[in-house]
Design a protein around this motif. Structure first.
Motif, short mmCIF file in Angstrom:
data_model
loop_
_atom_site.label_atom_id
_atom_site.label_comp_id
_atom_site.label_asym_id
_atom_site.label_seq_id
_atom_site.Cartn_x
_atom_site.Cartn_y
_atom_site.Cartn_z
N ASP A 72 41.42 79.69 92.38
CA ASP A 72 41.11 79.12 93.69
C ASP A 72 40.48 77.75 93.46
N THR A 73 41.34 76.76 93.26
CA THR A 73 40.86 75.42 92.93
C THR A 73 40.03 74.83 94.07
N GLU A 74 40.46 75.06 95.29
CA GLU A 74 39.75 74.49 96.43
C GLU A 74 38.31 74.99 96.50
N ALA A 75 38.13 76.30 96.30
CA ALA A 75 36.78 76.87 96.33
C ALA A 75 35.95 76.33 95.17
N LEU B 128 36.28 73.44 93.64
CA LEU B 128 35.94 72.04 93.90
C LEU B 128 34.78 71.92 94.89
N ARG B 129 34.73 72.83 95.86
CA ARG B 129 33.60 72.81 96.79
C ARG B 129 32.30 73.10 96.06
N ARG B 130 32.35 73.98 95.07
CA ARG B 130 31.13 74.35 94.35
C ARG B 130 30.61 73.21 93.47
N GLU C 146 31.08 69.87 94.21
CA GLU C 146 31.10 68.59 94.92
C GLU C 146 29.76 67.86 94.89
N ASP C 147 28.66 68.59 94.68
CA ASP C 147 27.34 67.94 94.65
C ASP C 147 26.94 67.48 93.25
N THR D 133 25.71 74.97 91.25
CA THR D 133 27.00 75.65 91.42
C THR D 133 26.84 77.14 91.68
N ALA E 48 38.24 74.48 88.56
CA ALA E 48 38.19 73.21 89.29
C ALA E 48 39.14 72.16 88.72
#
Length: 217
Positions: free
Chosen positions: A143-146, A148-150, A152-153, A196, A211
């Motif tokens: 789940d690349t999208e999830a 990447l959200r983790r 992002e900061d 994360t 990611a």
């Protein structure tokens, strides 16, 4: 002293591991267990730095014990003992909070080194286990999208550290690659885990893979 628990349902295996570890002056095997329930109880009752848990045990297996220990004794680093080919169990143990994985045919010197690394919070991943783990993730999809959200900061520097951590490098090796001090790398990793939501370096390594950080360069 590094205080160690050895959990395996085979008494001869426990004795063998104890004899190997106690050849190292700074390691003391303070507890043994024949199943996961006994292992979790021992970690709760006394200070254990590193718990070596066989994945396959009766009553309550090593994965269930890892979950119990993560909840009852979060200071304890859990290292799973596994046989080659058990990649499904490795993935489950990772989610349970295990800090590392060793094959049961690991040599004495490597076993001692692994316990020392685990006690310092360093990665403990047998190369064959690492390959199994990542190959399984590739086969099962990610789940690349999830992921990447983790991340992002994270700062660019923290992403660089996470990327190298995902390849299995130690703190010293990451420091050498990025021309940083070991202390700076350790601080970066601590912030990465916090931001994360990863429980340990192994989970962070899988996050880096999910990611796409390992394939970006």
């Amino acid at each position: 002293m590094i205080r160690v628990l050895v959990a395996d349902d085979e008494a001869l295996m426990r004795v063998g591991i104890r004899l190997i570890l106690e050849n190292a002056e700074e390691i003391e095997v303070v507890a043994e267990a024949g199943d996961g329930r006994e292992a979790a109880a021992a970690c709760r009752a006394q200070h254990i730095d590193v718990a070596l848990l066989d994945i396959q045990m009766p009553t309550r297996d090593g994965i269930a014990a890892a979950e119990d220990i993560a909840r009852l004794s979060p200071r304890t680093c859990v290292v799973m003992l596994t046989a080659f080919g058990e990649e499904a169990s490795v993935t489950r143990a990772l989610r349970a909070g295990a800090s590392g994985f060793l094959l049961k045919d690991t040599g004495p010197a490597d076993l001692i080194r692994a316990v020392q690394l685990a006690a310092r919070g360093e990665p403990v991943l047998a190369p064959r286990i690492t390959r199994q783990l990542l190959e399984r993730h590739v086969r099962s999809g990610r789940d690349t999208e999830a992921a990447l959200r983790r991340i992002e900061d994270l700062t660019p520097a923290e992403r660089d550290v996470l990327r190298l951590l995902g390849t299995g490098l130690s703190n010293a090796e990451i420091a050498d690659q990025l021309h940083l001090s070991a202390g700076t790398v350790k601080a970066h990793i601590s912030r990465i885990l916090t931001r994360t939501g990863c429980a340990n370096r192994v989970q962070a390594a899988v996050l880096a893979h999910d990611a796409g950080l390992l394939t970006d360069r």
